[in-house]
Enzyme design. Structure first.
Site, PDB file in Angstrom:
ATOM      1  CG  HIS A  46      40.240  42.875  44.646  1.00 25.20           C
ATOM      2  ND1 HIS A  46      39.525  43.735  45.446  1.00 25.20           N
ATOM      3  CD2 HIS A  46      39.316  42.117  44.003  1.00 25.20           C
ATOM      4  CE1 HIS A  46      38.225  43.504  45.286  1.00 25.20           C
ATOM      5  NE2 HIS A  46      38.073  42.526  44.403  1.00 25.20           N
ATOM      6  CD  GLU A  47      39.748  39.892  41.021  1.00 27.27           C
ATOM      7  OE1 GLU A  47      39.120  38.877  41.363  1.00 27.27           O
ATOM      8  OE2 GLU A  47      39.207  41.000  40.876  1.00 27.27           O
TER       9      GLU A  47
ATOM     10  CG  HIS B  99      37.471  37.804  45.071  1.00 33.32           C
ATOM     11  ND1 HIS B  99      36.413  37.962  45.930  1.00 33.32           N
ATOM     12  CD2 HIS B  99      37.522  38.950  44.334  1.00 33.32           C
ATOM     13  CE1 HIS B  99      35.852  39.157  45.726  1.00 33.32           C
ATOM     14  NE2 HIS B  99      36.517  39.780  44.767  1.00 33.32           N
TER      15      HIS B  99
ATOM     16  CG  HIS C 284      36.049  33.870  50.256  1.00 30.46           C
ATOM     17  ND1 HIS C 284      35.033  34.720  49.910  1.00 30.46           N
ATOM     18  CD2 HIS C 284      35.652  33.270  51.403  1.00 30.46           C
ATOM     19  CE1 HIS C 284      34.069  34.645  50.819  1.00 30.46           C
ATOM     20  NE2 HIS C 284      34.423  33.767  51.731  1.00 30.46           N
TER      21      HIS C 284
END
Ligand SMILES: [Zn+2]
Length: 680
Positions: free
Chosen positions: A469-470, A473, A476
């Protein structure tokens, strides 16, 4: 003070902050000097005698105050990941000062006039789509901050911002203090009953770090307390641990957050009304994809109703499991994880302790990198020559398809008392092109419990998912390819920002990934096919519980920010009543109870915005379908569209349009409900 490294040019590799030279005392001077400098630069823009142009106003603002923002980013990354009393004191001191500094910029009348003039003339300025978007963001940011108010309104709004900043800082520090102060010390067999080896090892390590060599410590870090609640057969100890976890921020005394919550809600409400909105939720949502509280409630209700029904079925099974071993009690919140683990084992023959030896931290990091390589062509290589802020932090250089430097990634994986709980991504430097090609420096911070010295660190499947998940990010930020800092990387609508992260989680569960990277920490054997299959089969297990504990928070966060008169609110009572109204089972608590609900109260980030995860999930569940439909989880064409429209695009496109450009249509909620096993 003689030499201050924060104010000097940084000659470190890739201009990483020169951590080895920075002492806490340097920050104060850097902030004072940086603020004076930034103010002068911004005033010069505002008071310029030249007619406003995009270049002399917007581009100038984009690059103003650089030394200040560089020092501030360094500081706030440290106060989150590796703080100390000196930094905390300065953090409290600076919160209202930064808020004041921010207000002086956004409430500067001459400056807003220039931005407004540009906005009015936008069609005639010859701007490309990206520049136009940046102008729009500036105009909106100033408006939403109160630039259009009269003098009294501006004064009041500035006061509110300062007080809110102080309240948010105190809220976060109180939770950290409650977490850092607590330890459940285990001694002797009865205390360790039921705990698997990996947990005993992690608890021994936590004890060692706290100078309790030879004993075992359970802290309130999710990576320790969740498995403890899962495995401990000592019900009174489970209750003790759970109650401490659940009471963070509500213990009475100095770290109690309830008054802070009441005051925060009152000030937010006042601010929203000053700005012409019905409530803070209306104000906050106006600048998101969802747009209105009604739209948020509609989505949450669609999920809540089937999730609640599912949770009640799950509870019945847990009660049965407890009865079967002679437990004659109602399932309590400290029982849920324990009996869920037993039911999962009975139904799917899957147990966390069997899974965990295959989930080595190092291999899961490799898996996250490899997935990025397969999707986007980027590669990662560890750099041992770069000094960072703690010996546990690892540094990796990202290179693009052609082998050119493209960014730096810091991985800070282990829990420690100086780190706040949770997991997050942040940037020491954001990508942009206003001063040549500025490459990003991104960090992921996590709270895994460290393996014993010389032993591999093993993760739970949830931990591994958090890492993906991290890292989503992180990508991104790392893959960002825009010109302006304002819209770089994760600078997108709050309810869109969880799309790249949650979407990335999908790759972890793929057999293509697990069969290569989930290898046994002792034998090196890959996870057996039978175990992979069981993992897949148990995917939706306990989703009633997970959805209820999350969605109750999202609903209460929304409701709190819709209250007409928050003054005098009794937080404990409000929470109790709200949960009763929702028909929340007594065996489940909110994932984050209000007194430690940092998303909502440690700053404005996710306030009236906790629903964002679910909003993004509508998209990510639907988005992964693009790869499934292509019959290849690394499908080239889908990956290319994903890169162009989402991971590299930052805040350039409108989020709904970006999604459609990737998927060829708007998202549907079906995949979310199916993914959680809640479809009718
Ligand atoms: Zn996230």
């Amino acid at each position: 003070m003689s030499h201050n490294p924060l104010l000097a040019d940084w000659s470190t590799p890739f201009e990483v902050p020169p951590f080895a030279e920075i002492a806490p005392a340097h920050f104060k001077e850097a902030f004072d000097t940086g603020m004076t400098e930034a103010r002068a630069e911004i005033d010069a823009i505002a008071d310029s005698l030249e007619a406003p142009t995009f270049q002399n106003t917007i581009v100038a603002l984009e690059t103003a105050g650089e030394r200040l923002s560089r020092a501030a980013r360094t500081f706030y990354n440290l106060t989150g990941a590796h703080t100390n009393p000196e930094l905390q004191a300065l953090e409290r001191e600076m919160a209202p000062k930064f808020a004041k500094h921010g207000s002086e910029t956004v409430l500067n009348e001459a400056l807003f006039k220039r931005i407004d003039a540009l906005w009015e003339a936008r069609e005639t300025l010859g701007l490309d789509a990206e520049a136009l978007k940046v102008l729009e963001r500036y105009h909106k940011m100033f408006q939403r901050a109160g630039a259009g108010l009269d003098a009294d309104g501006k004064t009041r709004i500035a006061e509110i911002s300062q007080e809110l900043a102080s309240l948010g800082t105190s809220f976060a520090q109180n939770v950290l203090k409650d977490e850092a102060d607590y330890k459940l010390v285990l001694e002797g067999e009865a205390d360790l009953a039921g705990l698997p080896d990996f947990l005993i090892a992690a608890a021994a390590e936590a004890a060692r770090e706290r100078g309790l060599e030879g004993k075992y410590v359970i802290t309130l870090s999710r990576s320790l307390i969740e498995p403890f609640l899962q495995f401990s057969t000592n019900r009174p100890l489970r209750e003790t641990a759970f109650r401490a976890w659940s009471a963070r921020g509500e213990g009475g005394g100095e770290t109690d957050n309830r008054e802070i919550v009441e005051r925060t809600l009152s000030l937010r409400n006042e601010k929203a009304r000053l700005l012409g909105f019905e409530s803070y939720a209306h104000y906050k949502l106006d600048d998101t994809m969802a747009k209105t509280p009604e739209a948020v409630r509609e989505l949450l209700t669609k999920v809540w109703t089937p999730a609640l029904a599912r949770a009640k079925e799950e509870e019945a099974k847990l009660t049965e499991a407890a009865r079967a071993e002679g437990g004659n009690f109602q399932i309590a919140p400290w029982d849920w994880r324990h009996y869920a683990e037993k039911v999962r084992k009975a139904e799917f023959d899957l147990d966390e302790a069997e899974l965990k030896p295959y989930l080595q931290l190092d291999r899961i990091i490799d898996a996250a990198f490899d997935t990025a390589t397969q999707l986007f062509g980027v590669t990662f290589e560890e750099r041992k020559d770069i000094t960072v802020y703690h010996p546990d932090v690892r540094v990796f250089e990202m290179k693009d398809r052609d082998g050119n430097h493209a960014g730096l990634f810091l991985g800070d994986y282990f829990a420690r008392p100086s780190k706040r709980s949770g997991a997050w991504m942040s940037a020491f430097r954001s990508q942009h092109k206003l001063k040549g090609e500025v490459t990003p420096i991104i960090v992921n911070v996590m709270n895994f419990s460290k393996g014993a010295p010389g032993e591999a660190t093993l993760l739970t499947f949830d931990d591994a998912r958090t890492l993906f998940h991290e890292f989503g990010h992180g990508l991104h930020g790392l893959l960002s390819n825009v010109t302006y800092p304002m819209i770089s990387g994760t600078s997108v609508a709050r309810d869109f920002v969880e799309l790249p992260s949650q979407l990335y989680e999908h790759w972890l569960g793929q057999p293509e990934v697990l069969s290569r990277f989930a290898t046994h920490y002792k034998t090196g054997e890959p996870m057996p096919k039978a175990l992979l299959d069981k993992l897949k089969a148990a995917e939706n297990f306990n989703q009633g519980f997970a959805t209820v504990e999350y969605t109750s928070c999202a609903l209460i966060d929304l409701n709190l920010h819709l209250i007409e008169k928050p003054e005098g609110l009794d937080v404990t009572e409000y929470e109790r009543e709200s949960l009763e109204e929702l028909d929340m089972p007594s065996s489940i608590t909110m994932r984050h109870r209000i007194p430690h609900f940092a998303h909502a109260f440690a700053g404005e980030g996710y306030s009236a915005g906790y629903y964002s995860y679910m909003w993004s999930e509508v998209m990510d569940a639907d988005a992964f379908g693009a790869f499934e439909e292509a019959g290849n989880v690394f499908d080239r064409a889908a990956a290319e569209r994903l890169y162009t429209n989402i991971y590299s695009a930052g805040g350039k496109p409108d989020p709904a349009e970006a999604y459609e450009a990737f998927r060829g249509r708007a998202p549907k909620i079906d995949a979310l409900l199916k993914g959680r096993g809640l479809a009718a």
